[in-house]
Design a protein around this motif. Sequence first.
Motif, PDB file in Angstrom:
ATOM      1  N   VAL A   1       0.855  -1.192   0.000  1.00 46.95           N
ATOM      2  CA  VAL A   1       0.000   0.000   0.000  1.00 46.95           C
ATOM      3  C   VAL A   1       0.887   1.235   0.000  1.00 46.95           C
ATOM      4  CG1 VAL A   1      -1.856  -1.188   1.252  1.00 46.95           C
ATOM      5  CG2 VAL A   1      -0.146   0.109   2.526  1.00 46.95           C
TER       6      VAL A   1
ATOM      7  N   ARG B   1      -7.705   3.772  -7.543  1.00 49.00           N
ATOM      8  CA  ARG B   1      -7.124   3.675  -6.204  1.00 49.00           C
ATOM      9  C   ARG B   1      -7.298   2.251  -5.663  1.00 49.00           C
ATOM     10  NH1 ARG B   1      -4.963   6.862  -8.325  1.00 49.00           N
ATOM     11  NH2 ARG B   1      -5.899   8.873  -8.830  1.00 49.00           N
TER      12      ARG B   1
ATOM     13  N   PHE C   1     -10.455   6.516   2.962  1.00 53.94           N
ATOM     14  CA  PHE C   1      -9.509   5.395   2.917  1.00 53.94           C
ATOM     15  C   PHE C   1     -10.251   4.075   2.704  1.00 53.94           C
ATOM     16  CE2 PHE C   1      -6.404   7.853   5.922  1.00 53.94           C
ATOM     17  CZ  PHE C   1      -6.106   8.719   4.877  1.00 53.94           C
TER      18      PHE C   1
ATOM     19  N   TYR D   1      -8.682   0.531   2.559  1.00 58.59           N
ATOM     20  CA  TYR D   1      -8.244  -0.096   3.807  1.00 58.59           C
ATOM     21  C   TYR D   1      -9.345  -0.957   4.428  1.00 58.59           C
ATOM     22  CZ  TYR D   1      -3.695   2.165   4.394  1.00 58.59           C
ATOM     23  OH  TYR D   1      -2.378   2.545   4.272  1.00 58.59           O
TER      24      TYR D   1
ATOM     25  N   GLN E   1      -1.714   7.999   1.002  1.00 53.36           N
ATOM     26  CA  GLN E   1      -3.060   8.151   1.544  1.00 53.36           C
ATOM     27  C   GLN E   1      -3.304   9.607   1.958  1.00 53.36           C
ATOM     28  OE1 GLN E   1      -2.008   4.906   4.176  1.00 53.36           O
ATOM     29  NE2 GLN E   1      -2.161   6.242   5.972  1.00 53.36           N
TER      30      GLN E   1
ATOM     31  N   TYR F   1      -4.937  -1.191  -3.712  1.00 56.86           N
ATOM     32  CA  TYR F   1      -3.717  -1.787  -3.170  1.00 56.86           C
ATOM     33  C   TYR F   1      -3.399  -3.024  -4.008  1.00 56.86           C
ATOM     34  CZ  TYR F   1      -7.243  -4.721  -0.813  1.00 56.86           C
ATOM     35  OH  TYR F   1      -8.313  -5.533  -0.535  1.00 56.86           O
TER      36      TYR F   1
ATOM     37  N   ILE G   1      -3.843   4.689  -1.928  1.00 56.23           N
ATOM     38  CA  ILE G   1      -5.064   4.438  -1.172  1.00 56.23           C
ATOM     39  C   ILE G   1      -6.113   5.497  -1.504  1.00 56.23           C
ATOM     40  CG2 ILE G   1      -6.070   4.478   1.151  1.00 56.23           C
ATOM     41  CD1 ILE G   1      -4.679   1.866   0.584  1.00 56.23           C
TER      42      ILE G   1
END
Length: 544
Positions: free
Chosen positions: A175, A497, A185, A188, A178, A499, A467
Amino acid sequence: MTARPSHTAQSAELRSAARHMTRRRLLNHTTAAVALAFGVGLPGTAHAAELDARRITDDPFTLGIASGEPLPGSVLLWTRLAPFPYEPDGGMPFRRVRLRWEIAHDPRFTRIVRRGTAVSHPELHHSVHCEVNGLVEDRTYYYRFRAGRWISATGRTRTAPAPSSRVAALRFAAVSCQAYHHGYFTPYRHLADEELAVVFHLGDYLYEHPVSPVGGARRLTGGPLPAHFDRETLTLEDYRLRYGLYKSDPDLKAAHAAHPFVLTWDDHETENNYAGDQPGHTQPTEEFLLRRASAYRAYWEHQPLRLPQRPRGPDMRLYRRVRFGRLAQFDVLDTRQYRSAQAYGDGWHPPGPQSEDPARTLTGAAQERWLLDGWRTSRARWHVLAQQVTFARRWRSPVPPHTVSMDAWDGYPASRSRVLAGAEAAGIDRLLVLSGDVHVSYGFDLKADWDDPDSRTLGTEIVTTSISSGGNGTARPPNWTALTTANPHLRHYDGHRGYTVVTLDEDRMRADFRTVTAVTTPTAPMTTAASFISEARSPGLRRV
């Protein structure tokens, strides 16, 4: 949290005055703040009286909990007491507080295996870093903290395998980037539900830029943020407050509670595009080093890092090595603290004598020796370089003159060549580079000759997207055709966006690029934009 008056647009005259005030604010650091930023020792009992934790009247665990730095039989547990995280002192008096921690085999804590106490010192902003030893290797555990009558959320962590153990597979995530003011976020929240051994954070955990009263693109509706967020971070107090804002995010807290993290920084944890002791904008070196010391101290206070990473003034040893049995060795780099200043004043520029000077370095000589020496003595099958900026050559356009980023490895080609030569000399045939920084996801083949697409592939690079930084993004950014045409070794490019999840077994690497449709809304679903594999006997990314 105290509400603030609504924000009004400043005139040009007031904005000019504000710029002068930022320098004055840095120089007017109190003696105590300077001493804290440059302090080298842990606080002693003489520094602050003790507060009975039973006198804490509001939940002190608003910033959640975290674990990190997994070793065989050991993990690092973190928390910080902050009943009111948007206040400069976090709502805590200048007194040390003793709290308890527990670690167990089960989330109900019916089988506790270790417990102990830790002291949160006001000098360290009431953060605690508990190194728990004596655990079983390669095992999942659950942990929590207690302060008086308050009990933290429950976290899940995992120890690393024994150095000599045969590990059949390893699943981890990468990751980066952010920006709170660019969106929620949301990735996450999805990351917290993944089954992972560890998460590697590759930098830009926070941003130094002002955050507006409504949280920028978040458009918060629960009342405006305090005025002190609407300015650039310069002082120790500024950085501490900004971590309080970021780490109060529920999705970030969920990810930290679900997985151990191994972190390294990039530039925005201090200042955009700084290089060594040179700031990103014109400023005396002495002033910048004070800012760097403040940023480094706040970073350590708010991350699950071990004692060897504790900063000494403006210096912090962040590069280190993490091993997962005989399967994988992760070399975590710091490409900011020791680098030569960017050639040609930074930005995008054709390669030239300045950037190609063999004396230039992205890692510094000591870190480079450490990396190459570690490769020569390693017995791991996979070698993973966890670092910040794009490693592969990246031409901006297929039409000459070809410009490259002076802030990435392209701006330090001699440094990159030494690293690749060191990998070859060490006989490394399973090389994976993890990168962040650019707010998009890339998949590169690392070529022996960048000008010859048919030359040997030395390894692969996975660049994870942000992120939230950059806003919602799109699958094909405006320069998608230019970059994919100019760089035939670029196998994947996506601008959303999210990960990346990576799975290693003895002979194969798989990368799953996870993305969300938007970060300006907090409930966007997660999809897998693309998946690639690279095999040891046939290195190079192949879509599956």
